[in-house]
Design a protein around this motif. Sequence first.
Motif, PDB file in Angstrom:
ATOM      1  N   ALA A  17      38.600 -40.924  50.073  1.00  0.00           N
ATOM      2  CA  ALA A  17      38.029 -42.218  50.548  1.00  0.00           C
ATOM      3  C   ALA A  17      37.609 -42.192  52.017  1.00  0.00           C
ATOM      4  O   ALA A  17      38.138 -41.674  52.907  1.00  0.00           O
ATOM      5  N   LYS A  18      36.318 -42.790  52.215  1.00  0.00           N
ATOM      6  CA  LYS A  18      35.667 -42.910  53.649  1.00  0.00           C
ATOM      7  C   LYS A  18      35.756 -44.211  53.907  1.00  0.00           C
ATOM      8  O   LYS A  18      35.285 -45.202  53.425  1.00  0.00           O
ATOM      9  N   ALA A  19      36.467 -44.262  55.070  1.00  0.00           N
ATOM     10  CA  ALA A  19      36.604 -45.808  55.656  1.00  0.00           C
ATOM     11  C   ALA A  19      36.594 -45.821  57.490  1.00  0.00           C
ATOM     12  O   ALA A  19      36.612 -44.652  57.775  1.00  0.00           O
ATOM     13  N   ALA A  20      36.650 -47.202  57.771  1.00  0.00           N
ATOM     14  CA  ALA A  20      36.820 -47.137  59.336  1.00  0.00           C
ATOM     15  C   ALA A  20      37.958 -46.702  59.871  1.00  0.00           C
ATOM     16  O   ALA A  20      38.246 -46.332  60.930  1.00  0.00           O
ATOM     17  N   SER A  21      39.128 -46.765  58.914  1.00  0.00           N
ATOM     18  CA  SER A  21      40.401 -46.523  59.350  1.00  0.00           C
ATOM     19  C   SER A  21      41.345 -46.037  58.109  1.00  0.00           C
ATOM     20  O   SER A  21      40.777 -45.945  57.231  1.00  0.00           O
TER      21      SER A  21
END
Length: 413
Positions: free
Chosen positions: A226-230
Motif C-alpha cells: 500500500a502507498k499512503a501518507a503514513s
Amino acid sequence: MTYTAEIIAVGTELLLGGIANTDAQDVSRSLSELGINVFFHTVVGDNPRRMKQAVKIAKSRADIIITTGGLGPTFDDVTKETLAEAFGKKLITNEAEADKIRSFFEKRLPHMKMTENNLRQAELPEGCIVFDNGVGTAPGCAFEAEGKHVIMLPGPPRECRAMLKSCVVPYLKKLSKAEIHSHNIHIFGLGESAVEEKLRPIMECMKNPSLAPYAKDGEVMLRLTAKAASKHEAEEMMSPILEQVCNMLGDIIYGIDTDSLENTVIGLLKEKKQTLATAESCTGGLLSKRLTDIPGASKVYIGGIVAYNEKSKVELLGVDEKLINKYGAVSREVALAMATAVRSKLDADIGVGITGIAGPDSDSSGQEPGTVFIAVSTREADICNQLKLYYDRERIRIGASLNALDMIRRLLK
C-alpha cells in the motif's frame, strides 16, 4: 509522482557468466519496496562506447538510472567518466574521500602499498551527493541532471548491499511524500497459478493496495503493498485485504512477514516448548541444514542422523533389517521406523523420518524417482505421508525437506 528506474550493471565478467548479477536483484527488490517501477535491466561490459549507448537509451526511458560496478581504480572502470560526460558534468577529486581511501589502506591493508590509481575512486561528478562506502574503498554517489536522478553503486555485492541500505533507500524516499509499506504472505501447499486463480476476483479490482504472487522454490509468496501518507494509513488500507486473503487461503498460509518455513517451525517449537530430531535418507541432511540455519535453533532442535543406505538405517538408527527386507528401504513402514527411532535415541518430543528416491534412477524395487515417504512421530501418535515429487534430483530433495517442515508445522499448530 510514480518513478520508473533502469538498472545498468557494468562488468564484462557478468556478460561472460563468471559471476551472477546479484546486485540487480538487490536493487530491484529495494526499489519494489519503495514503489518504484523497474522496467529494464541492462548489462554492459567494460567498454566506453557500449556504456555510452546504454546510458543514452536509459536516459530516454527512465526517471532514475542506477548503475552497479565500474567504480574501481583501474583503466577499465569507466562508469563515472561515462555518466559524467553523458550529463555534462566534470569529475573533481573529493579530498575527503581521497583521505578515506588512504586511511583504508593504512588501517586495514597495512601490508599492501597503495598505488596512485586508487585515488581515481575519489574523483566524483561535480555537485553530487557522496555515498560513504563502509566496507570498501569506492564511494558511491548521486546527482540530478536533465530531470533524471543518477545513482552509482560499487559492484562487489557486499559493498553494494550496504550502500543501498544506508544511503540509496533514504535518498530515494525523499523523492516522494508518500510511503510504501507491505506484508509478505507465505504459502505452502498450492502452486502460483492455483493461488492466482483463487485470488483473481479481488486482485483484478485492486490498485492501491496491490496484491501480487511470486513463485519461490516449492512455495509461493504474496506481497500486499500500500502507498499512503503514513505507515498507519497504509496499515489501515491493507488490514481488511490481509484478513480476506487469510480467510480465503486458510492453513496453507504458514506465516506473515516470516523469513522461511523453517523459521516458522523453529518459532512454533519454542512456543510449544517441544524438541525435534530428524532421520534423513534421500535429503542427505538438507532438512537438518535448513533448521540449523536459524539462529537459536539449538534450543529446540536436538540433532539429526543421515542414514543414507540400508546398512546405516540398521546400524545407526536401529531399524529392523527384516522390516527393510519385507517392505523395502523406501516405504511407509521404514519412514515410520526411522522417525520413531530418532525420537527415542535423541530423546526428542518429535521425530521425523524421510526416505525416498531422489533419482535419476529408480531403486531395486522399481519405484520411480520422486517417490518419498515422510513420517512424523510423537509420544502420542505417528503419521506418514507418501509424496510423488517431480523434476530433477535437487528439486526432489528441496520438495521433500519443505514437505517435512510443513508436516511439523501443521502438527504444532
